[in-house]
Design a protein around this motif. Structure first.
Motif, PDB file in Angstrom:
ATOM      1  N   ASP A   1       0.794  -1.235   0.000  1.00  0.00           N
ATOM      2  CA  ASP A   1       0.000   0.000   0.000  1.00  0.00           C
ATOM      3  C   ASP A   1       0.827   1.287   0.000  1.00  0.00           C
ATOM      4  N   GLY A   2       2.073   1.223  -0.489  1.00  0.00           N
ATOM      5  CA  GLY A   2       2.873   2.437  -0.643  1.00  0.00           C
ATOM      6  C   GLY A   2       3.313   3.110   0.640  1.00  0.00           C
ATOM      7  N   LYS A   3       3.254   2.389   1.757  1.00  0.00           N
ATOM      8  CA  LYS A   3       3.698   2.992   3.020  1.00  0.00           C
ATOM      9  C   LYS A   3       4.335   1.913   3.889  1.00  0.00           C
ATOM     10  N   ALA A   4       5.094   2.355   4.882  1.00  0.00           N
ATOM     11  CA  ALA A   4       5.722   1.406   5.807  1.00  0.00           C
ATOM     12  C   ALA A   4       4.653   0.819   6.716  1.00  0.00           C
ATOM     13  N   THR A   5       4.584  -0.507   6.762  1.00  0.00           N
ATOM     14  CA  THR A   5       3.612  -1.198   7.611  1.00  0.00           C
ATOM     15  C   THR A   5       4.306  -2.294   8.413  1.00  0.00           C
ATOM     16  N   VAL A   6       3.502  -2.970   9.213  1.00  0.00           N
ATOM     17  CA  VAL A   6       4.036  -4.089   9.998  1.00  0.00           C
ATOM     18  C   VAL A   6       4.594  -5.192   9.110  1.00  0.00           C
ATOM     19  N   ALA A   7       4.128  -5.262   7.875  1.00  0.00           N
ATOM     20  CA  ALA A   7       4.695  -6.249   6.945  1.00  0.00           C
ATOM     21  C   ALA A   7       6.194  -5.991   6.770  1.00  0.00           C
ATOM     22  N   ASP A   8       6.555  -4.725   6.579  1.00  0.00           N
ATOM     23  CA  ASP A   8       7.966  -4.361   6.440  1.00  0.00           C
ATOM     24  C   ASP A   8       8.729  -4.610   7.743  1.00  0.00           C
ATOM     25  N   PHE A   9       8.138  -4.160   8.864  1.00  0.00           N
ATOM     26  CA  PHE A   9       8.845  -4.237  10.140  1.00  0.00           C
ATOM     27  C   PHE A   9       9.175  -5.679  10.512  1.00  0.00           C
ATOM     28  N   SER A  10       8.300  -6.607  10.136  1.00  0.00           N
ATOM     29  CA  SER A  10       8.463  -7.990  10.584  1.00  0.00           C
ATOM     30  C   SER A  10       9.758  -8.624  10.087  1.00  0.00           C
ATOM     31  N   PHE A  11      10.277  -8.133   8.957  1.00  0.00           N
ATOM     32  CA  PHE A  11      11.499  -8.711   8.383  1.00  0.00           C
ATOM     33  C   PHE A  11      12.783  -8.138   8.986  1.00  0.00           C
ATOM     34  N   LEU A  12      12.662  -6.992   9.661  1.00  0.00           N
ATOM     35  CA  LEU A  12      13.853  -6.235  10.053  1.00  0.00           C
ATOM     36  C   LEU A  12      14.847  -6.981  10.943  1.00  0.00           C
ATOM     37  N   PRO A  13      14.425  -7.515  12.093  1.00  0.00           N
ATOM     38  CA  PRO A  13      15.438  -8.087  12.996  1.00  0.00           C
ATOM     39  C   PRO A  13      16.194  -9.270  12.401  1.00  0.00           C
ATOM     40  N   TRP A  14      15.489 -10.154  11.678  1.00  0.00           N
ATOM     41  CA  TRP A  14      16.179 -11.296  11.076  1.00  0.00           C
ATOM     42  C   TRP A  14      17.112 -10.841   9.953  1.00  0.00           C
ATOM     43  N   ASN A  15      16.685  -9.871   9.139  1.00  0.00           N
ATOM     44  CA  ASN A  15      17.563  -9.384   8.072  1.00  0.00           C
ATOM     45  C   ASN A  15      18.804  -8.715   8.639  1.00  0.00           C
ATOM     46  N   GLU A  16      18.638  -8.007   9.752  1.00  0.00           N
ATOM     47  CA  GLU A  16      19.795  -7.372  10.403  1.00  0.00           C
ATOM     48  C   GLU A  16      20.808  -8.435  10.815  1.00  0.00           C
ATOM     49  N   GLY A  17      20.299  -9.525  11.405  1.00  0.00           N
ATOM     50  CA  GLY A  17      21.186 -10.606  11.819  1.00  0.00           C
ATOM     51  C   GLY A  17      21.880 -11.259  10.638  1.00  0.00           C
TER      52      GLY A  17
END
Length: 222
Positions: A162-178
């Motif tokens: 939907d063209g904006k930052a949502t929980v869908a985006d946030f959910s990937f963050l910690p694992w991708n950081e690792g």
């Protein structure tokens, strides 16, 4: 029993899944207390915690303003939080819309396609008592496959839904950081997945997420 904070979050200092929930709580401005379980002492398998989460994993969330309702599994917690408490759709989309199911699709993909494979990569790379090169290679290849899925979408659009930052985006963050820091060789993340790396960096610049990352660094140092 009265609670100063609305939520109690059972989590772990290093566990990516707990930090996903912390991000959403901060983004929504909800009050919470984090209880960091000590896995070395087996606190996640203790009888008192199994009453909260019979699966004996983190995270688990208690909502004290909803009759101490308890929910576990990180993305189920995230879905609960936005459905109940993001009425302005600050970081989510409205239930019943097509975009809502796209958001759900990414949350399911993260829970089934990212977390388990990245977790296995971490296990075989760091914690497994013997080195099993074939297992390490398999799960590192799965990390790249998942990043490739994200790259295929994020090279065409700024965010997942939907063209904006949502929980869908946030959910990937910690694992991708690792993965970027510990599980991929060299600078593969930025070089091979430039759109995903750019998206990742942009999300980390959000004030609520920057605050969570600062807190994570602080608790991990102790």
């Amino acid at each position: 029993m009265s609670h100063g904070k609305q939520f109690t979050l059972y989590t772990h200092k290093g566990g990516p899944n707990g930090w996903k929930v912390t991000i959403v709580l901060e983004e929504l401005g909800l009050t919470y207390e984090s209880i960091f379980l000590d896995f070395q002492k087996g606190e996640h398998k203790a009888p008192e915690y199994l009453k909260v989460n019979p699966n004996g994993r983190i995270p688990a969330l208690i909502d004290h303003k909803n009759n101490d309702y308890t929910v576990w599994e990180s993305n189920a917690i995230i879905q609960y939080l936005v459905d109940k408490y993001d009425k302005d759709r600050k970081v989510s989309v409205a239930p019943g819309t097509n975009e809502y199911y796209t958001q759900l699709q990414w949350l399911y993909f993260q829970a089934s396609g990212q977390g388990p494979y990245y977790g296995q990569a971490a296990w075989f790379s760091v914690y497994h008592p013997e080195k099993v090169p074939s297992a390490i290679e398999r799960y590192r290849n799965e990390i790249k496959r998942v990043l490739g899925v994200l790259e295929s979408v994020l090279s065409k659009q700024e965010f997942l839904v939907d063209g904006k930052a949502t929980v869908a985006d946030f959910s990937f963050l910690p694992w991708n950081e690792g993965a970027a820091k510990f599980l991929l060789e060299g600078s593969q993340f930025e070089e091979e997945f430039p759109a995903t790396a750019k998206w990742h960096k942009k999300l980390l610049e959000r004030p609520a997420i920057a605050k969570v990352w600062e807190e994570r660094a602080k608790v991990s140092a102790h």
